[in-house]
Design a protein around this motif. Structure first.
Motif, mmCIF file in Angstrom:
data_model
loop_
_atom_site.group_PDB
_atom_site.id
_atom_site.type_symbol
_atom_site.label_atom_id
_atom_site.label_comp_id
_atom_site.label_asym_id
_atom_site.label_seq_id
_atom_site.Cartn_x
_atom_site.Cartn_y
_atom_site.Cartn_z
ATOM 1 N N GLU A 198 0.635 -1.258 -0.011
ATOM 2 C CA GLU A 198 0.054 -0.129 -0.093
ATOM 3 C C GLU A 198 0.991 1.201 -0.081
ATOM 4 O O GLU A 198 0.600 2.210 -0.670
ATOM 5 N N THR A 199 1.940 1.316 0.765
ATOM 6 C CA THR A 199 2.959 2.273 0.621
ATOM 7 C C THR A 199 3.637 2.529 -0.538
ATOM 8 O O THR A 199 3.721 3.738 -0.901
ATOM 9 N N VAL A 200 4.066 1.357 -0.861
ATOM 10 C CA VAL A 200 4.901 1.673 -2.254
ATOM 11 C C VAL A 200 3.799 2.225 -3.433
ATOM 12 O O VAL A 200 4.390 3.106 -4.203
ATOM 13 N N ASP A 201 2.638 1.545 -3.463
ATOM 14 C CA ASP A 201 1.813 1.972 -4.634
ATOM 15 C C ASP A 201 1.578 3.474 -4.321
ATOM 16 O O ASP A 201 1.489 4.580 -5.453
ATOM 17 N N ARG A 202 1.460 4.040 -3.174
ATOM 18 C CA ARG A 202 1.272 5.416 -2.887
ATOM 19 C C ARG A 202 2.353 6.274 -3.553
ATOM 20 O O ARG A 202 2.019 7.286 -4.097
ATOM 21 N N GLU A 203 3.466 5.712 -3.314
ATOM 22 C CA GLU A 203 4.672 6.579 -3.554
ATOM 23 C C GLU A 203 4.917 6.618 -5.067
ATOM 24 O O GLU A 203 5.207 7.533 -5.527
ATOM 25 N N VAL A 204 4.659 5.326 -5.673
ATOM 26 C CA VAL A 204 4.776 5.455 -7.064
ATOM 27 C C VAL A 204 3.518 6.308 -7.842
ATOM 28 O O VAL A 204 3.925 7.184 -8.681
ATOM 29 N N LEU A 205 2.314 6.370 -7.196
ATOM 30 C CA LEU A 205 1.278 7.460 -8.011
ATOM 31 C C LEU A 205 1.539 8.439 -7.499
ATOM 32 O O LEU A 205 1.598 9.449 -8.271
ATOM 33 N N ALA A 206 2.043 8.952 -6.484
ATOM 34 C CA ALA A 206 2.486 10.238 -6.310
ATOM 35 C C ALA A 206 3.675 10.844 -6.978
ATOM 36 O O ALA A 206 3.326 11.881 -7.440
ATOM 37 N N THR A 207 4.277 9.880 -7.383
ATOM 38 C CA THR A 207 5.598 10.544 -8.244
ATOM 39 C C THR A 207 5.004 10.837 -9.752
ATOM 40 O O THR A 207 5.433 11.664 -10.374
ATOM 41 N N ARG A 208 4.085 9.833 -10.144
ATOM 42 C CA ARG A 208 3.642 9.881 -11.351
ATOM 43 C C ARG A 208 2.749 11.290 -11.655
ATOM 44 O O ARG A 208 2.610 11.878 -12.628
ATOM 45 N N LYS A 209 2.049 11.513 -10.515
ATOM 46 C CA LYS A 209 0.975 12.440 -10.547
ATOM 47 C C LYS A 209 1.539 13.989 -9.978
ATOM 48 O O LYS A 209 0.953 15.006 -10.352
ATOM 49 N N GLY A 210 2.679 13.767 -9.127
ATOM 50 C CA GLY A 210 3.032 15.226 -8.617
ATOM 51 C C GLY A 210 4.431 15.265 -8.747
ATOM 52 O O GLY A 210 5.095 15.406 -9.615
ATOM 53 N N VAL A 211 5.226 15.063 -7.555
ATOM 54 C CA VAL A 211 6.701 14.940 -7.605
ATOM 55 C C VAL A 211 7.011 13.994 -6.532
ATOM 56 O O VAL A 211 6.578 14.124 -5.342
ATOM 57 N N GLY A 212 7.944 13.141 -6.701
ATOM 58 C CA GLY A 212 8.674 12.344 -5.927
ATOM 59 C C GLY A 212 10.144 12.455 -5.673
ATOM 60 O O GLY A 212 10.630 12.922 -6.495
ATOM 61 N N ILE A 213 10.679 12.375 -4.454
ATOM 62 C CA ILE A 213 11.922 12.625 -4.146
ATOM 63 C C ILE A 213 12.644 11.489 -3.505
ATOM 64 O O ILE A 213 12.150 10.672 -2.563
ATOM 65 N N CYS A 214 13.716 11.185 -4.142
ATOM 66 C CA CYS A 214 14.740 9.853 -3.831
ATOM 67 C C CYS A 214 16.060 9.973 -3.676
ATOM 68 O O CYS A 214 16.714 10.881 -4.423
ATOM 69 N N ASP A 215 16.548 9.539 -2.823
ATOM 70 C CA ASP A 215 17.939 9.885 -2.524
ATOM 71 C C ASP A 215 18.756 8.815 -3.352
ATOM 72 O O ASP A 215 18.750 7.454 -2.921
ATOM 73 N N VAL A 216 19.553 9.107 -4.429
ATOM 74 C CA VAL A 216 20.323 8.048 -5.235
ATOM 75 C C VAL A 216 21.773 8.280 -5.145
ATOM 76 O O VAL A 216 22.567 8.192 -6.034
ATOM 77 N N THR A 217 22.308 8.766 -4.021
ATOM 78 C CA THR A 217 23.577 9.006 -3.682
ATOM 79 C C THR A 217 24.400 7.986 -4.075
ATOM 80 O O THR A 217 25.671 7.861 -4.172
ATOM 81 N N THR A 218 23.915 6.628 -3.796
ATOM 82 C CA THR A 218 24.563 5.512 -3.806
ATOM 83 C C THR A 218 25.093 5.149 -5.111
ATOM 84 O O THR A 218 25.996 4.220 -5.320
ATOM 85 N N LEU A 219 24.764 5.666 -6.290
ATOM 86 C CA LEU A 219 25.064 5.542 -7.611
ATOM 87 C C LEU A 219 26.489 6.094 -7.798
ATOM 88 O O LEU A 219 26.978 6.993 -7.121
ATOM 89 N N GLY A 220 27.381 5.183 -8.279
ATOM 90 C CA GLY A 220 28.753 5.558 -8.389
ATOM 91 C C GLY A 220 28.893 6.756 -8.963
ATOM 92 O O GLY A 220 28.386 7.096 -10.237
ATOM 93 N N LYS A 221 29.757 7.583 -8.689
ATOM 94 C CA LYS A 221 30.095 9.041 -9.137
ATOM 95 C C LYS A 221 31.843 9.168 -9.286
ATOM 96 O O LYS A 221 32.473 9.152 -8.698
ATOM 97 N N ILE A 222 32.229 9.303 -10.612
ATOM 98 C CA ILE A 222 33.679 9.430 -10.799
ATOM 99 C C ILE A 222 33.877 10.460 -11.667
ATOM 100 O O ILE A 222 33.296 10.959 -12.579
#
Length: 975
Positions: free
Chosen positions: A623-647
């Motif tokens: 239920e939580t994940v569905d809400r987060e997905v729909l909120a991103t598709r309809k409004g705006v979602g924020i996610c920490d993607v720091t873990t992506l490698g940066k060189i």
């Protein structure tokens, strides 16, 4: 209780311990073996294969027979050698490898079946009938395998690991090791002295008068001097178990195993010691002389019997016989007589042995023994007649084998020395390692002391440190006058390897069956395997095989010595890195904020990432994940993607460098723009995908997947340093330096406009795949990338890592009216699957660019790593491509890993048409969906296939669709 006078035990400290539930008393300074012998306990174990009664055989870590289980419950420690277990009050020990009691082991019936268990029986027996293997043989072998049993509970103890550096490592604290450490320490060199015993002295403690003064007195004086020297570190209870490259040695220190209550102290510490030079002063192991029924409790090595009498004031019996081929056995006889032990006779194989003040049977040999659970008498043959002698113990002195295992760990081959009748270290061993003392074949006390000191002078001179020979005690230096006598011929079983129940007959049978090379002999008979690694058996076995083949012992050779020298627990090899400490736990910059929001966390590689952010009233994670997905598709979602490698890639040749590393063109990338990049392995398979942003003429920032952040950076460094050192390019990993947040959804531009400082975010000024350096929140330096992983209008904003926690809080706060919603890795996965983006599940090492739909990204106008190999016909014609899947019945699950088959076809390897790589529930589609590699998938849109999941007994009908479930034309990212 057979406790003798003297010894080095502390009689003022009585210690209570139990063995098989019965309470006994020992003293501080005892080992479990010496305490049991002092309590008249000779039967301590059962042998592995035949379950024959066994007692203590040696006095050190070479012990093959007296293996016990220590402690109980989760701390149960099987296969512990009683000879090296330091006694403490409350010690709990149990015999093992038995069914029933130790005195009446039901599995001893195996001994009656010994004719069926000859050498190689398992190779001959378990081959037929073939159908029996899985149903009968393997289960039976697994039940019988092993000696002791693990608790199978989590280890409650803690372990540690550390690093040490020194000029000289001295391995062994006997006469040679002490002389070497003294010489080196006085020179001012940094010295480490490691010894596996809890007392320094080695064999000096086992002899009655090796020096011109009491050995314990000389050792005590040395220890006092050692304590005053800051450049010398002593590691007691520490076994150096392996030699590795570049002068590195592995060692295990038993920190608290001698304590009844270790409290919060670690149990063991794994040391990685880097030494410029090392001295091998590990001493020697005595060998026995096999004869019929030579494995009864009470039969042991002569030197061990001497050690128990002199050091621990214990003896297995009041009437003892000695079987020897040298003067060493007579030394044992004299020491025992001095302790009040009656000597039945010394049986000397040499015909010219001098007369003594006790009975000596010259040119004699022991041919048999009696006593079901312990020795009662032996048969002695001399002058053509046989005599039975009453005795409760027999000491055997067959010579000494230098402990050269560590000197052979780099495949250095031992060399047979006729003078000492033993193998000594040859060439090819670890560089900078010098054997000394008995380990070098110099077994007398005088030789050991002098060679240890000389070895230290030589070793230090090689590294530019001057040392001088110290004044050493006067010692005896009498010759052993050894005359080789390897075994007593006979028709009954004579044991060579006590731990694995290998007899002389087994070796003869291996010879008859052409298993003559030592490596074949080892595996055919199991000789030298398990905890003792053949320390008391291998050389004797080689000598017997030498007799059978007519070759010299040198030509017969030895097996390859490999680490560890003695058993090492897996727990200490982990160095305490278990549970949450298995590896360093990395936290994202927004971790504290996410924790305050009640986020659930999950390990992603080394990172702890927010998995989802539950709100009050939500009853399930879905239920939580569905809400987060729909909120991103309809409004705006924020996610920490720091873990992506940066060189960070900079330099005049940075563009050329990246052009060679990536399959697609990077040199043509304009400043201020980002390009999706694909890296190939050298074999042409897809390895990693990411982005390459050009922030300046010679400045690029490369991103990688989280999983490959480290490996890609190492790969790029290898390319820079080794493949193209002529290029002017520098690399640095900045993964931890920048916090990076993904801001995705139709309101992403509106939200960012509220935090960036005077920057035009319009499509015209900042189009899709643009990048820029700017400031946010009133002057904080930042980087902005207009890239999308979700298929929505999206940006990634990066700020220095220490500001990441504050930035996500600010974005959520100022975007409340826009529907700003934090989302975690679960929603991130759903968003990327709905968009058909490949990730780690698809980049699994067996997919190609063609399979991923990225074949056109491999540039034909330039060369790059893997490009040529990717054009192989088999890879270019890859039929399986990435598709989307939806269940025909929306209520059915989609399970990653399921295999795909045409509807109605047989389900086997030959008809397998692909597999599902990723799956999730899509709130956009209203059912589970998946990505999959499917044969000829591009032409099968709309076809119904079957996804089989044999592990869960599922077979689900699926419809093949586009992998782009959301916005297949890609219009949203350009809004």
């Amino acid at each position: 209780m057979t406790r003798l006078s003297g010894g080095l035990i502390d009689r003022g400290r009585k210690l209570n311990f139990t063995f098989d539930g019965r309470t006994y008393t020992g003293h501080a300074g005892d080992t479990l073996a010496s305490a049991l012998l002092a309590n008249d306990v000779r039967l301590m174990a059962r042998s592995f294969k035949y379950h024959r009664p066994r007692g203590v055989f040696s006095a050190g870590s070479e012990e093959p027979s007296a293996l016990v289980t220590l402690n109980s419950a989760a701390r149960r420690e099987p296969n512990s050698r009683a000879t090296v277990v330091e006694l403490f009050d409350g010690l709990e020990a149990h015999s093992q490898n038995r069914v029933g009691s130790l005195g009446f082991d039901l599995m001893a019936v195996n001994d009656l079946m010994s004719p069926f268990f000859a050498a190689g029986f398992y190779y001959k027996t378990f081959m037929w009938p073939r159908a029996f293997w899985e149903k009968l043989y393997e289960p039976a072998i697994r039940r019988a395998a092993g000696l002791g049993a693990l608790s199978c509970e989590p280890d409650p103890d803690s372990y540690d690991a550390g690093f040490l550096h020194c000029d000289l490592l001295v391995i062994g604290g006997g006469a040679a090791g002490l002389a070497a450490a003294l010489t080196a320490a006085r020179s001012g060199a940094q010295v480490i002295l490691a010894d596996e015993d809890f007392r320094l002295g080695g064999r000096l403690l086992a002899e009655s008068a090796p020096l011109d003064r009491p050995a314990s007195e000389w050792i005590a004086g040395l220890e006092a001097e050692f304590e005053s020297l800051p450049n010398l570190r002593i590691l007691r209870r520490t076994t150096v178990w392996g030699a590795f490259d570049h002068g590195i040695y592995g060692a295990v220190e038993r920190v608290s195993e001698n304590l009844a209550d270790p409290a919060k102290r670690v149990r063991q510490t794994l040391w990685r010691i880097t030494a410029k030079r090392a001295i091998l002063a590990t001493g020697a192991t005595e060998r026995h002389i096999p004869f019929a029924n030579n494995d009864r409790p009470g039969i042991m090595l002569s030197g061990a019997m001497r050690a128990y009498a002199n050091r621990w004031a214990a003896c297995p019996a009041k009437r003892v016989a000695i079987f020897t081929n040298s003067e060493d056995g007579h030394r044992t006889a004299r020491d025992l007589i001095a302790k009040g032990i009656e000597i039945a006779a010394v049986i000397d194989t040499r015909p010219d042995s001098a007369s003594r003040d006790y009975r000596v049977i010259t040119a004699g040999k022991v041919t048999d023994s009696k006593g079901r659970l312990g020795l009662t008498r032996i048969a002695v043959e001399a002058d053509g007649r046989t005599e039975w002698l009453e005795c409760g113990a027999l000491g055997i002195a067959g010579g000494w084998n230098p402990n050269i295992q560590i000197a052979s760990h780099h495949r250095g081959r031992p060399v047979w020395n006729e003078t000492v009748q033993a193998f000594v270290a040859g060439e090819g061993g670890p560089a900078g390692l010098i054997p000394a003392g008995a380990a070098a074949g110099m077994g007398s006390a005088a030789q050991a002391l002098n060679s240890g000191a000389a070895a230290a002078v030589t070793a230090l001179d090689e590294i530019g440190i001057k040392a001088h020979l110290p004044d050493l005690p006067e010692t005896e230096d009498s010759a052993a006058n050894l005359r080789p006598f390897w075994h007593v011929p006979g028709n009954s079983r004579a044991w060579v390897d006590f731990q694995n129940d290998v007899t002389v007959k087994d070796i003869k049978l291996a010879h008859q069956e052409n298993m003559r090379p030592v490596e074949h002999l080892k595996r055919w008979t199991t000789l030298g395997m398990a905890t003792d690694q053949g320390k008391t058996a291998n050389v004797t076995a080689m000598a017997i095989m030498s007799e059978l083949t007519g070759q010299s012992i040198q030509a017969t050779g030895t097996t390859v010595f490999r680490p560890p020298y003695t058993p090492v627990s897996l727990s200490v090899l982990g160095g305490g890195d278990t549970g949450p400490h298995f590896r360093p736990r990395r936290l994202t910059p927004s971790h504290e904020w996410a924790k305050a929001q009640g986020a659930a966390f999950i390990e992603v590689g080394q990172w702890m990432r927010a998995q989802y952010f539950p709100l009050s009233g939500e009853t399930s994670w879905r239920e939580t994940v569905d809400r987060e997905v729909l909120a991103t598709r309809k409004g705006v979602g924020i996610c920490d993607v720091t873990t992506l490698g940066k060189i960070d890639v900079q330099g005049a040749d940075a563009a050329e460098f990246l052009d060679r590393v990536y399959a697609n063109a990077m040199k043509s990338l304009k400043t201020g723009m980002v390009r999706y990049g694909l890296m190939l392995r050298e074999d042409g398979f897809a390895w990693d995908d990411g982005t390459c942003a050009r922030l300046g003429e010679t400045h690029y920032v490369v991103t990688t997947t989280t999983a490959n952040a480290g490996t890609v950076y190492r790969h790029m460094e290898f390319c820079r340093q080794c493949l193209w050192p002529e290029l002017d390019v520098q690399l640095i990993s900045t993964t931890d330096a920048w916090a990076q947040l993904s801001v995705a959804g139709p309101n992403a531009r509106k939200l960012l406009a509220r935090v960036v400082d005077g920057f035009d975010l319009s499509n015209e000024a900042f189009p899709f795949m643009a990048c820029a350096s700017l400031t946010v929140c009133g002057g904080l330096r930042a980087r902005l990338f207009r890239i999308s992983f979700s298929g929505e209008l999206a940006y990634e904003v990066a700020v220095p890592a220490r500001y990441g926690n504050a930035l996500i809080a600010r974005l959520v706060q100022v975007g409340a009216d826009l529907g700003a919603t934090p989302y975690g890795t679960e929603a991130l996965g759903v968003l990327r699957i709905e968009k058909g983006h490949a990730a780690g599940n698809e980049l699994n090492g067996q997919s190609t660019a063609q399979m991923l739909g990225m074949g056109r990204m491999i540039s034909g106008k330039k060369d790059s790593i893997g490009a040529v190999m990717s054009r192989r016909e088999g890879l270019r014609a890859e039929a399986r491509v990435l598709v989307g899947l939806e269940p025909v019945d929306p209520a059915e699950p989609v399970v990653a890993g399921s295999h795909l088959f045409s509807e109605g076809s047989a389900q086997n390897t030959w008809t397998d048409q692909g597999w599902i790589t990723s799956a999730c529930h899509s709130p956009h589609v209203g059912s589970a969906i998946g990505l999959a590699f499917l044969e000829n998938g591009e032409s099968r849109q709309g076809e119904v296939i079957v996804a089989a999941n044999p592990l869960q007994g599922q077979s689900v009908r699926m419809r093949v669709v586009s992998p782009h479930f959301v916005d297949p034309e890609g219009e949203r990212v350009r809004d």
